[in-house]
Design a protein around this motif. Structure first.
Motif, PDB file in Angstrom:
ATOM      1  N   PRO A 211       0.830  -1.201   0.000  1.00 57.14           N
ATOM      2  CA  PRO A 211       0.000   0.000   0.000  1.00 57.14           C
ATOM      3  C   PRO A 211       0.868   1.256   0.000  1.00 57.14           C
ATOM      4  CG  PRO A 211       0.156  -0.838   2.219  1.00 57.14           C
ATOM      5  CD  PRO A 211       0.885  -1.826   1.344  1.00 57.14           C
ATOM      6  N   ASP A 216      -0.895   2.468   6.526  1.00 52.80           N
ATOM      7  CA  ASP A 216      -1.079   1.094   6.048  1.00 52.80           C
ATOM      8  C   ASP A 216       0.218   0.300   6.093  1.00 52.80           C
ATOM      9  OD1 ASP A 216      -3.748   1.530   5.649  1.00 52.80           O
ATOM     10  OD2 ASP A 216      -3.610   1.806   3.472  1.00 52.80           O
ATOM     11  N   TYR A 219       1.048  -0.492   9.630  1.00 49.71           N
ATOM     12  CA  TYR A 219       0.166  -1.563  10.110  1.00 49.71           C
ATOM     13  C   TYR A 219       0.702  -2.932   9.677  1.00 49.71           C
ATOM     14  CZ  TYR A 219      -3.712  -4.832  10.201  1.00 49.71           C
ATOM     15  OH  TYR A 219      -4.479  -5.956  10.412  1.00 49.71           O
ATOM     16  N   LEU A 220       1.048  -3.072   8.407  1.00 50.85           N
ATOM     17  CA  LEU A 220       1.529  -4.365   7.919  1.00 50.85           C
ATOM     18  C   LEU A 220       2.820  -4.769   8.602  1.00 50.85           C
ATOM     19  CD1 LEU A 220       0.800  -4.080   4.082  1.00 50.85           C
ATOM     20  CD2 LEU A 220      -0.482  -5.367   5.805  1.00 50.85           C
ATOM     21  N   VAL A 289       0.546  -8.587  -0.240  1.00 49.11           N
ATOM     22  CA  VAL A 289      -0.693  -7.871  -0.532  1.00 49.11           C
ATOM     23  C   VAL A 289      -1.162  -8.227  -1.936  1.00 49.11           C
ATOM     24  CG1 VAL A 289      -1.798  -5.624  -0.806  1.00 49.11           C
ATOM     25  CG2 VAL A 289      -0.187  -5.999   1.054  1.00 49.11           C
ATOM     26  N   ASP A 309      -6.415  -7.736   5.073  1.00 49.80           N
ATOM     27  CA  ASP A 309      -6.496  -6.806   6.203  1.00 49.80           C
ATOM     28  C   ASP A 309      -6.893  -5.390   5.793  1.00 49.80           C
ATOM     29  OD1 ASP A 309      -4.827  -9.097   7.022  1.00 49.80           O
ATOM     30  OD2 ASP A 309      -4.657  -7.986   8.911  1.00 49.80           O
ATOM     31  N   LEU A 310      -6.401  -4.931   4.654  1.00 48.27           N
ATOM     32  CA  LEU A 310      -6.674  -3.566   4.188  1.00 48.27           C
ATOM     33  C   LEU A 310      -7.825  -3.532   3.192  1.00 48.27           C
ATOM     34  CD1 LEU A 310      -2.962  -2.419   3.730  1.00 48.27           C
ATOM     35  CD2 LEU A 310      -4.440  -2.089   5.712  1.00 48.27           C
ATOM     36  N   LEU A 316      -5.347  -1.849  -4.343  1.00 47.89           N
ATOM     37  CA  LEU A 316      -4.294  -2.704  -3.785  1.00 47.89           C
ATOM     38  C   LEU A 316      -3.870  -3.798  -4.758  1.00 47.89           C
ATOM     39  CD1 LEU A 316      -5.660  -3.208  -0.153  1.00 47.89           C
ATOM     40  CD2 LEU A 316      -3.851  -1.640  -0.899  1.00 47.89           C
ATOM     41  N   SER A 329      -6.434 -13.139   6.344  1.00 44.03           N
ATOM     42  CA  SER A 329      -5.975 -12.007   7.154  1.00 44.03           C
ATOM     43  C   SER A 329      -4.880 -12.445   8.120  1.00 44.03           C
ATOM     44  CB  SER A 329      -7.147 -11.429   7.955  1.00 44.03           C
ATOM     45  OG  SER A 329      -7.544 -12.346   8.963  1.00 44.03           O
TER      46      SER A 329
END
Length: 451
Positions: A211, A216, A219-220, A289, A309-310, A316, A329
Protein backbone atom coordinates in the motif's frame (compact mmCIF):
# COMPACT_ATOMS: atom_id res chain seq x y z
CA UNK A 1 15.93 -17.72 -39.48
CA UNK A 2 16.58 -20.86 -41.57
CA UNK A 3 17.28 -24.07 -39.69
CA UNK A 4 20.61 -24.47 -41.47
CA UNK A 5 22.21 -21.36 -40.01
CA UNK A 6 25.01 -21.81 -37.50
CA UNK A 7 24.91 -18.24 -36.23
CA UNK A 8 23.35 -17.52 -32.84
CA UNK A 9 20.08 -15.65 -32.77
CA UNK A 10 20.80 -11.96 -32.15
CA UNK A 11 18.46 -10.62 -29.48
CA UNK A 12 18.18 -7.14 -27.95
CA UNK A 13 16.29 -6.29 -24.77
CA UNK A 14 15.46 -2.70 -23.81
CA UNK A 15 14.39 -2.30 -20.16
CA UNK A 16 13.73 0.64 -17.85
CA UNK A 17 13.97 -1.00 -14.39
CA UNK A 18 15.43 -4.00 -12.60
CA UNK A 19 12.20 -6.01 -12.69
CA UNK A 20 11.59 -5.29 -16.35
CA UNK A 21 15.17 -6.22 -17.20
CA UNK A 22 14.62 -9.56 -15.45
CA UNK A 23 11.34 -10.13 -17.30
CA UNK A 24 12.71 -9.02 -20.66
CA UNK A 25 15.92 -11.05 -20.57
CA UNK A 26 14.25 -14.22 -19.30
CA UNK A 27 11.42 -13.78 -21.81
CA UNK A 28 13.97 -13.47 -24.60
CA UNK A 29 15.49 -16.79 -23.57
CA UNK A 30 12.09 -18.47 -23.29
CA UNK A 31 10.62 -17.31 -26.61
CA UNK A 32 13.67 -17.30 -28.88
CA UNK A 33 12.99 -19.97 -31.51
CA UNK A 34 15.91 -22.21 -30.60
CA UNK A 35 13.91 -25.31 -31.41
CA UNK A 36 16.23 -25.46 -34.39
CA UNK A 37 18.92 -26.53 -31.92
CA UNK A 38 17.00 -27.68 -28.81
CA UNK A 39 13.75 -29.56 -28.17
CA UNK A 40 10.59 -27.48 -27.84
CA UNK A 41 9.93 -28.85 -24.36
CA UNK A 42 13.10 -27.28 -23.04
CA UNK A 43 12.42 -25.13 -19.99
CA UNK A 44 14.91 -22.49 -21.13
CA UNK A 45 17.33 -20.93 -18.69
CA UNK A 46 15.42 -19.88 -15.55
CA UNK A 47 18.63 -19.54 -13.55
CA UNK A 48 19.52 -16.43 -15.53
CA UNK A 49 22.11 -17.97 -17.84
CA UNK A 50 22.03 -16.92 -21.47
CA UNK A 51 21.16 -19.66 -23.95
CA UNK A 52 24.32 -20.52 -25.94
CA UNK A 53 22.29 -20.28 -29.15
CA UNK A 54 21.40 -16.67 -28.39
CA UNK A 55 23.51 -13.52 -28.49
CA UNK A 56 21.75 -11.30 -25.91
CA UNK A 57 22.50 -7.56 -25.80
CA UNK A 58 20.87 -5.60 -23.00
CA UNK A 59 20.04 -1.89 -23.05
CA UNK A 60 18.89 0.03 -19.97
CA UNK A 61 16.81 3.08 -20.81
CA UNK A 62 18.14 6.01 -18.84
CA UNK A 63 15.60 7.35 -16.35
CA UNK A 64 14.53 7.54 -12.73
CA UNK A 65 14.33 3.74 -12.33
CA UNK A 66 17.57 2.80 -14.10
CA UNK A 67 18.84 -0.09 -11.94
CA UNK A 68 22.03 0.12 -9.90
CA UNK A 69 24.82 -2.45 -10.15
CA UNK A 70 23.56 -4.06 -6.92
CA UNK A 71 20.04 -4.42 -8.31
CA UNK A 72 21.32 -5.95 -11.53
CA UNK A 73 23.46 -8.39 -9.58
CA UNK A 74 20.47 -9.37 -7.44
CA UNK A 75 18.33 -10.03 -10.51
CA UNK A 76 20.97 -12.53 -11.58
CA UNK A 77 20.25 -12.39 -15.31
CA UNK A 78 23.35 -12.31 -17.46
CA UNK A 79 23.78 -10.87 -20.95
CA UNK A 80 26.57 -10.81 -23.51
CA UNK A 81 26.56 -7.01 -23.24
CA UNK A 82 24.68 -4.51 -21.10
CA UNK A 83 24.76 -0.73 -21.23
CA UNK A 84 22.73 2.36 -20.43
CA UNK A 85 21.26 4.38 -23.30
CA UNK A 86 18.92 7.26 -24.05
CA UNK A 87 15.96 6.72 -26.35
CA UNK A 88 17.78 8.42 -29.22
CA UNK A 89 20.90 6.31 -28.70
CA UNK A 90 18.88 3.13 -28.68
CA UNK A 91 16.99 4.01 -31.85
CA UNK A 92 20.23 4.79 -33.61
CA UNK A 93 21.67 1.45 -32.45
CA UNK A 94 18.67 -0.36 -33.94
CA UNK A 95 19.51 1.08 -37.37
CA UNK A 96 23.08 -0.20 -37.21
CA UNK A 97 22.92 -3.69 -35.71
CA UNK A 98 21.19 -6.62 -37.50
CA UNK A 99 19.11 -8.02 -34.63
CA UNK A 100 16.65 -10.87 -35.15
CA UNK A 101 14.47 -10.25 -32.08
CA UNK A 102 13.80 -7.16 -29.96
CA UNK A 103 12.04 -7.34 -26.59
CA UNK A 104 10.68 -4.03 -25.26
CA UNK A 105 10.48 -4.44 -21.48
CA UNK A 106 9.21 -0.97 -20.68
CA UNK A 107 6.30 0.88 -19.12
CA UNK A 108 3.47 1.38 -21.63
CA UNK A 109 4.43 4.92 -22.64
CA UNK A 110 8.00 3.80 -23.26
CA UNK A 111 6.83 0.95 -25.48
CA UNK A 112 4.66 3.30 -27.53
CA UNK A 113 7.48 5.80 -27.95
CA UNK A 114 9.90 3.10 -29.08
CA UNK A 115 7.37 1.64 -31.52
CA UNK A 116 6.92 5.02 -33.20
CA UNK A 117 10.64 5.76 -33.02
CA UNK A 118 11.49 2.41 -34.58
CA UNK A 119 8.82 2.81 -37.27
CA UNK A 120 10.47 6.10 -38.24
CA UNK A 121 14.01 4.71 -38.02
CA UNK A 122 13.12 1.66 -40.14
CA UNK A 123 11.25 3.53 -42.90
CA UNK A 124 11.89 1.84 -46.23
CA UNK A 125 13.33 -1.30 -44.64
CA UNK A 126 11.74 -4.69 -45.15
CA UNK A 127 14.21 -6.54 -42.94
CA UNK A 128 13.93 -5.71 -39.28
CA UNK A 129 13.80 -7.56 -35.94
CA UNK A 130 10.63 -9.18 -34.67
CA UNK A 131 9.38 -6.81 -31.96
CA UNK A 132 7.89 -8.28 -28.77
CA UNK A 133 6.49 -6.67 -25.62
CA UNK A 134 4.29 -7.57 -22.67
CA UNK A 135 3.84 -7.19 -18.92
CA UNK A 136 6.14 -8.02 -16.00
CA UNK A 137 3.39 -9.57 -13.89
CA UNK A 138 -0.23 -9.30 -12.84
CA UNK A 139 -2.25 -6.79 -14.88
CA UNK A 140 -4.71 -5.35 -12.39
CA UNK A 141 -4.97 -1.68 -13.38
CA UNK A 142 -4.93 0.55 -16.47
CA UNK A 143 -5.77 -2.42 -18.68
CA UNK A 144 -6.98 -0.49 -21.72
CA UNK A 145 -4.40 2.28 -21.36
CA UNK A 146 -1.44 -0.06 -20.99
CA UNK A 147 -2.58 -2.40 -23.75
CA UNK A 148 -3.19 0.31 -26.35
CA UNK A 149 0.22 1.79 -25.59
CA UNK A 150 1.72 -1.62 -26.37
CA UNK A 151 -0.24 -2.14 -29.59
CA UNK A 152 1.92 -2.19 -32.70
CA UNK A 153 4.45 -4.80 -31.61
CA UNK A 154 4.53 -8.03 -33.62
CA UNK A 155 3.74 -9.98 -30.44
CA UNK A 156 2.06 -8.68 -27.29
CA UNK A 157 2.60 -11.39 -24.71
CA UNK A 158 -0.12 -12.35 -22.23
CA UNK A 159 1.07 -14.19 -19.13
CA UNK A 160 -2.06 -16.36 -18.82
CA UNK A 161 -5.14 -17.53 -20.67
CA UNK A 162 -7.22 -15.05 -18.72
CA UNK A 163 -4.99 -12.16 -19.77
CA UNK A 164 -4.99 -13.30 -23.41
CA UNK A 165 -8.80 -13.18 -23.48
CA UNK A 166 -8.87 -9.73 -21.87
CA UNK A 167 -6.18 -8.36 -24.20
CA UNK A 168 -7.98 -9.52 -27.34
CA UNK A 169 -11.27 -8.08 -26.08
CA UNK A 170 -9.69 -4.65 -25.60
CA UNK A 171 -8.04 -4.59 -29.04
CA UNK A 172 -11.12 -5.86 -30.85
CA UNK A 173 -13.29 -3.43 -28.89
CA UNK A 174 -11.48 -0.42 -30.37
CA UNK A 175 -11.16 -1.92 -33.82
CA UNK A 176 -7.46 -2.71 -33.52
CA UNK A 177 -5.77 -5.85 -34.85
CA UNK A 178 -5.67 -8.40 -32.02
CA UNK A 179 -3.59 -11.03 -33.82
CA UNK A 180 -0.45 -9.94 -31.97
CA UNK A 181 -1.78 -11.21 -28.61
CA UNK A 182 0.10 -14.40 -27.75
CA UNK A 183 -0.41 -16.46 -24.62
CA UNK A 184 2.73 -17.44 -22.70
CA UNK A 185 3.47 -17.56 -18.95
CA UNK A 186 5.63 -15.59 -16.57
CA UNK A 187 9.21 -16.38 -17.61
CA UNK A 188 10.72 -16.49 -14.11
CA UNK A 189 8.64 -19.33 -12.69
CA UNK A 190 10.72 -22.32 -11.69
CA UNK A 191 12.59 -23.86 -8.80
CA UNK A 192 12.11 -27.04 -6.82
CA UNK A 193 8.63 -27.98 -5.57
CA UNK A 194 7.92 -27.09 -1.96
CA UNK A 195 9.05 -29.32 0.89
CA UNK A 196 8.47 -28.39 4.51
CA UNK A 197 11.61 -27.28 6.29
CA UNK A 198 12.84 -26.47 9.77
CA UNK A 199 12.59 -23.90 11.14
CA UNK A 200 9.23 -22.95 9.64
CA UNK A 201 9.82 -19.74 7.68
CA UNK A 202 7.27 -17.03 6.93
CA UNK A 203 8.18 -14.49 4.23
CA UNK A 204 6.33 -11.23 3.63
CA UNK A 205 6.98 -10.03 0.05
CA UNK A 206 6.94 -6.22 0.24
CA UNK A 207 5.93 -4.01 -2.68
CA UNK A 208 7.25 -0.51 -3.41
CA UNK A 209 3.88 1.18 -3.96
CA UNK A 210 1.25 -1.12 -2.42
CA UNK A 211 0.00 0.00 0.00
CA UNK A 212 1.00 3.64 -0.29
CA UNK A 213 0.17 5.34 2.99
CA UNK A 214 2.40 5.41 6.06
CA UNK A 215 -0.47 4.17 8.23
CA UNK A 216 -1.08 1.09 6.05
CA UNK A 217 2.59 0.23 5.69
CA UNK A 218 3.17 0.67 9.41
CA UNK A 219 0.17 -1.56 10.11
CA UNK A 220 1.53 -4.36 7.92
CA UNK A 221 4.97 -4.11 9.49
CA UNK A 222 3.46 -4.17 12.99
CA UNK A 223 1.41 -7.28 12.17
CA UNK A 224 4.47 -9.03 10.76
CA UNK A 225 6.45 -8.25 13.90
CA UNK A 226 3.53 -9.37 16.11
CA UNK A 227 3.40 -12.64 14.17
CA UNK A 228 7.11 -13.17 14.87
CA UNK A 229 6.57 -12.56 18.59
CA UNK A 230 3.52 -14.82 18.67
CA UNK A 231 5.48 -17.63 16.97
CA UNK A 232 9.05 -17.50 18.33
CA UNK A 233 9.71 -20.95 16.84
CA UNK A 234 9.29 -19.50 13.32
CA UNK A 235 11.67 -17.46 11.20
CA UNK A 236 9.88 -14.34 9.95
CA UNK A 237 11.45 -12.51 7.01
CA UNK A 238 10.59 -9.19 5.41
CA UNK A 239 11.65 -9.58 1.76
CA UNK A 240 12.55 -6.16 0.34
CA UNK A 241 12.83 -5.21 -3.31
CA UNK A 242 15.32 -2.35 -3.08
CA UNK A 243 17.46 -0.41 -0.66
CA UNK A 244 16.71 3.22 0.28
CA UNK A 245 17.78 5.47 -2.60
CA UNK A 246 17.19 2.79 -5.23
CA UNK A 247 14.14 2.71 -7.47
CA UNK A 248 12.45 -0.19 -9.13
CA UNK A 249 9.37 -0.36 -11.37
CA UNK A 250 7.36 1.76 -8.91
CA UNK A 251 8.36 4.66 -6.68
CA UNK A 252 8.73 3.76 -3.00
CA UNK A 253 8.16 6.81 -0.83
CA UNK A 254 8.15 4.99 2.51
CA UNK A 255 10.69 2.13 2.54
CA UNK A 256 9.97 -0.53 5.14
CA UNK A 257 13.62 -0.34 6.20
CA UNK A 258 13.08 3.15 7.58
CA UNK A 259 9.84 2.19 9.30
CA UNK A 260 11.57 -0.82 10.86
CA UNK A 261 14.31 1.39 12.35
CA UNK A 262 11.76 2.67 14.85
CA UNK A 263 10.72 -0.81 15.96
CA UNK A 264 12.07 -3.18 18.59
CA UNK A 265 12.54 -6.21 16.36
CA UNK A 266 12.39 -9.73 17.83
CA UNK A 267 15.32 -12.11 17.36
CA UNK A 268 13.45 -14.28 14.86
CA UNK A 269 12.64 -11.33 12.56
CA UNK A 270 14.96 -10.31 9.71
CA UNK A 271 15.03 -8.01 6.69
CA UNK A 272 16.32 -9.78 3.59
CA UNK A 273 17.15 -8.92 0.00
CA UNK A 274 18.14 -11.18 -2.86
CA UNK A 275 16.58 -13.08 -5.73
CA UNK A 276 12.96 -14.05 -4.99
CA UNK A 277 13.51 -17.56 -6.28
CA UNK A 278 16.35 -18.12 -3.83
CA UNK A 279 14.26 -16.76 -0.97
CA UNK A 280 11.42 -19.11 -1.90
CA UNK A 281 13.81 -22.06 -1.59
CA UNK A 282 13.55 -21.65 2.17
CA UNK A 283 9.95 -20.42 2.46
CA UNK A 284 7.11 -22.30 4.15
CA UNK A 285 4.50 -19.53 3.91
CA UNK A 286 4.57 -16.60 1.46
CA UNK A 287 2.50 -13.58 2.49
CA UNK A 288 1.87 -10.51 0.33
CA UNK A 289 -0.69 -7.87 -0.53
CA UNK A 290 -0.65 -8.48 -4.30
CA UNK A 291 2.93 -9.12 -5.42
CA UNK A 292 3.68 -11.26 -8.47
CA UNK A 293 5.79 -13.24 -6.00
CA UNK A 294 2.51 -14.95 -5.08
CA UNK A 295 2.41 -16.56 -8.53
CA UNK A 296 6.03 -17.68 -8.20
CA UNK A 297 5.13 -19.20 -4.85
CA UNK A 298 2.00 -20.93 -6.15
CA UNK A 299 3.98 -22.36 -9.06
CA UNK A 300 6.22 -24.12 -6.53
CA UNK A 301 3.22 -25.14 -4.36
CA UNK A 302 4.45 -23.06 -1.43
CA UNK A 303 1.51 -22.11 0.85
CA UNK A 304 0.58 -18.59 -0.22
CA UNK A 305 -1.56 -15.89 1.37
CA UNK A 306 -2.87 -12.67 -0.17
CA UNK A 307 -3.81 -10.34 2.67
CA UNK A 308 -7.32 -8.98 3.16
CA UNK A 309 -6.50 -6.81 6.20
CA UNK A 310 -6.67 -3.57 4.19
CA UNK A 311 -9.67 -4.73 2.20
CA UNK A 312 -9.97 -6.45 -1.17
CA UNK A 313 -9.64 -3.45 -3.45
CA UNK A 314 -8.60 -2.55 -6.96
CA UNK A 315 -6.21 0.07 -5.55
CA UNK A 316 -4.29 -2.70 -3.79
CA UNK A 317 -4.39 -5.18 -6.65
CA UNK A 318 -5.46 -8.04 -4.39
CA UNK A 319 -8.84 -8.12 -6.14
CA UNK A 320 -6.98 -10.03 -8.86
CA UNK A 321 -6.80 -12.99 -6.45
CA UNK A 322 -10.55 -13.28 -5.90
CA UNK A 323 -11.36 -16.96 -6.44
CA UNK A 324 -7.79 -18.10 -5.79
CA UNK A 325 -8.44 -19.55 -2.35
CA UNK A 326 -5.45 -17.57 -1.08
CA UNK A 327 -7.20 -14.59 0.53
CA UNK A 328 -6.75 -14.42 4.32
CA UNK A 329 -5.98 -12.01 7.15
CA UNK A 330 -3.19 -11.76 9.71
CA UNK A 331 -5.61 -12.85 12.43
CA UNK A 332 -6.21 -16.07 10.52
CA UNK A 333 -2.48 -16.60 9.96
CA UNK A 334 -1.71 -15.98 13.62
CA UNK A 335 -4.20 -18.74 14.43
CA UNK A 336 -2.37 -21.20 12.14
CA UNK A 337 -4.45 -20.98 8.94
CA UNK A 338 -2.84 -22.25 5.74
CA UNK A 339 -4.71 -21.61 2.46
CA UNK A 340 -5.54 -24.18 -0.19
CA UNK A 341 -5.34 -22.66 -3.70
CA UNK A 342 -8.07 -23.32 -6.23
CA UNK A 343 -6.59 -25.47 -9.06
CA UNK A 344 -8.79 -23.99 -11.78
CA UNK A 345 -7.91 -20.41 -10.80
CA UNK A 346 -4.20 -21.22 -10.64
CA UNK A 347 -4.27 -22.82 -14.09
CA UNK A 348 -6.03 -19.77 -15.58
CA UNK A 349 -3.21 -17.55 -14.29
CA UNK A 350 -0.53 -19.39 -16.26
CA UNK A 351 0.88 -21.04 -13.15
CA UNK A 352 1.29 -24.39 -14.90
CA UNK A 353 3.88 -26.87 -13.71
CA UNK A 354 6.21 -29.37 -15.34
CA UNK A 355 5.87 -29.94 -19.07
CA UNK A 356 2.75 -27.75 -19.22
CA UNK A 357 4.82 -24.76 -18.13
CA UNK A 358 7.58 -25.48 -20.66
CA UNK A 359 4.98 -25.79 -23.42
CA UNK A 360 3.50 -22.38 -22.51
CA UNK A 361 6.11 -20.68 -24.69
CA UNK A 362 5.78 -22.94 -27.74
CA UNK A 363 3.26 -20.76 -29.57
CA UNK A 364 5.39 -17.64 -29.18
CA UNK A 365 8.51 -19.47 -30.38
CA UNK A 366 6.65 -20.84 -33.38
CA UNK A 367 5.20 -17.44 -34.34
CA UNK A 368 8.60 -15.75 -34.05
CA UNK A 369 10.23 -18.50 -36.12
CA UNK A 370 7.61 -18.00 -38.83
CA UNK A 371 8.18 -14.24 -38.88
CA UNK A 372 11.94 -14.69 -39.07
CA UNK A 373 11.60 -17.21 -41.86
CA UNK A 374 9.48 -14.77 -43.87
CA UNK A 375 12.54 -12.56 -44.34
CA UNK A 376 10.47 -9.41 -44.84
CA UNK A 377 8.21 -7.84 -42.24
CA UNK A 378 5.66 -5.05 -42.68
CA UNK A 379 6.17 -1.65 -41.03
CA UNK A 380 5.20 -1.31 -37.39
CA UNK A 381 1.65 0.08 -37.12
CA UNK A 382 0.61 1.13 -33.60
CA UNK A 383 -3.07 1.83 -32.95
CA UNK A 384 -2.24 5.30 -31.66
CA UNK A 385 -1.34 7.73 -34.46
CA UNK A 386 -1.57 11.51 -34.90
CA UNK A 387 -5.01 10.76 -36.42
CA UNK A 388 -6.45 8.42 -33.75
CA UNK A 389 -4.95 10.16 -30.69
CA UNK A 390 -3.83 13.69 -31.67
CA UNK A 391 -4.28 15.02 -28.13
CA UNK A 392 -2.47 12.15 -26.39
CA UNK A 393 0.25 10.63 -28.57
CA UNK A 394 2.47 13.75 -28.98
CA UNK A 395 2.84 14.04 -25.20
CA UNK A 396 3.73 10.35 -24.85
CA UNK A 397 6.42 10.67 -27.51
CA UNK A 398 7.73 14.01 -26.24
CA UNK A 399 8.57 12.46 -22.87
CA UNK A 400 11.13 10.41 -24.76
CA UNK A 401 12.28 13.38 -26.89
CA UNK A 402 10.48 12.19 -30.01
CA UNK A 403 8.34 14.23 -32.42
CA UNK A 404 4.80 13.12 -33.36
CA UNK A 405 6.21 11.31 -36.41
CA UNK A 406 8.67 9.34 -34.24
CA UNK A 407 11.76 11.31 -35.27
CA UNK A 408 14.15 12.58 -32.55
CA UNK A 409 13.39 16.13 -31.43
CA UNK A 410 16.15 18.71 -31.79
CA UNK A 411 18.44 18.53 -28.79
CA UNK A 412 17.38 14.99 -27.85
CA UNK A 413 19.97 13.58 -25.42
CA UNK A 414 22.30 11.31 -27.35
CA UNK A 415 26.00 10.76 -27.49
CA UNK A 416 28.37 8.79 -29.67
CA UNK A 417 30.65 8.07 -26.74
CA UNK A 418 30.37 7.45 -23.03
CA UNK A 419 29.56 10.54 -20.94
CA UNK A 420 32.46 12.39 -19.38
CA UNK A 421 33.29 11.87 -15.69
CA UNK A 422 31.79 15.28 -14.90
CA UNK A 423 28.56 14.41 -16.73
CA UNK A 424 28.36 11.09 -14.86
CA UNK A 425 28.76 12.90 -11.51
CA UNK A 426 26.06 15.41 -12.43
CA UNK A 427 23.74 12.59 -13.53
CA UNK A 428 24.23 10.67 -10.27
CA UNK A 429 23.63 13.85 -8.28
CA UNK A 430 20.43 14.55 -10.21
CA UNK A 431 19.14 11.03 -9.57
CA UNK A 432 20.02 11.35 -5.91
CA UNK A 433 18.14 14.64 -5.68
CA UNK A 434 15.10 13.11 -7.36
CA UNK A 435 15.08 10.11 -5.03
CA UNK A 436 15.56 12.38 -2.01
CA UNK A 437 12.58 14.42 -3.14
CA UNK A 438 10.41 11.32 -3.60
CA UNK A 439 11.33 9.56 -0.38
CA UNK A 440 11.86 12.48 2.02
CA UNK A 441 10.46 15.79 0.79
CA UNK A 442 7.23 14.55 -0.87
CA UNK A 443 5.96 12.66 2.24
CA UNK A 444 6.59 15.70 4.42
CA UNK A 445 4.70 17.99 2.06
CA UNK A 446 1.84 15.50 1.88
CA UNK A 447 1.60 15.32 5.67
CA UNK A 448 1.63 19.12 5.90
CA UNK A 449 -1.21 19.27 3.40
CA UNK A 450 -3.27 16.95 5.60
CA UNK A 451 -2.99 19.24 8.67
Amino acid sequence: MPASTAKPLRVAVLADSDTRWKWGALTANRISPTEFTQPAESTGTPDGATDPDIRLDGFLLRGRATPTARQLDEVGVRADSLREVTAAEFLREMTKEPYDLLVLALVGGGVQAMLHGLAHAWQGRTERPVVVTGYVGVVYEKLADGLLLRHGADLVLANSGQDADRFRAVYEGVGADASSVTEVALPFLGGAPYEKKAPYTVVFAAQPSVPQTRADRTYLLDRLIRHARRHPEREVLLKLRSKPGEHTTHIEELPYQKLAQRQDLPANFRLVYGNMGEVLDGTDLLVTVSSTAALESLHRRVPTVVLTDLGVREALGNHHFVGSGCLASWDQLDAGHEPVPDPWWVARQGVAVGSRYAAAFDTARRRIAELLAAGELPPLKPYYTPVTAPGYLPGVLARHHLAPDGSPLPGAPAADKAPSPVRQIVRRAARGAYRHGVQRVAPVIRRMGEL
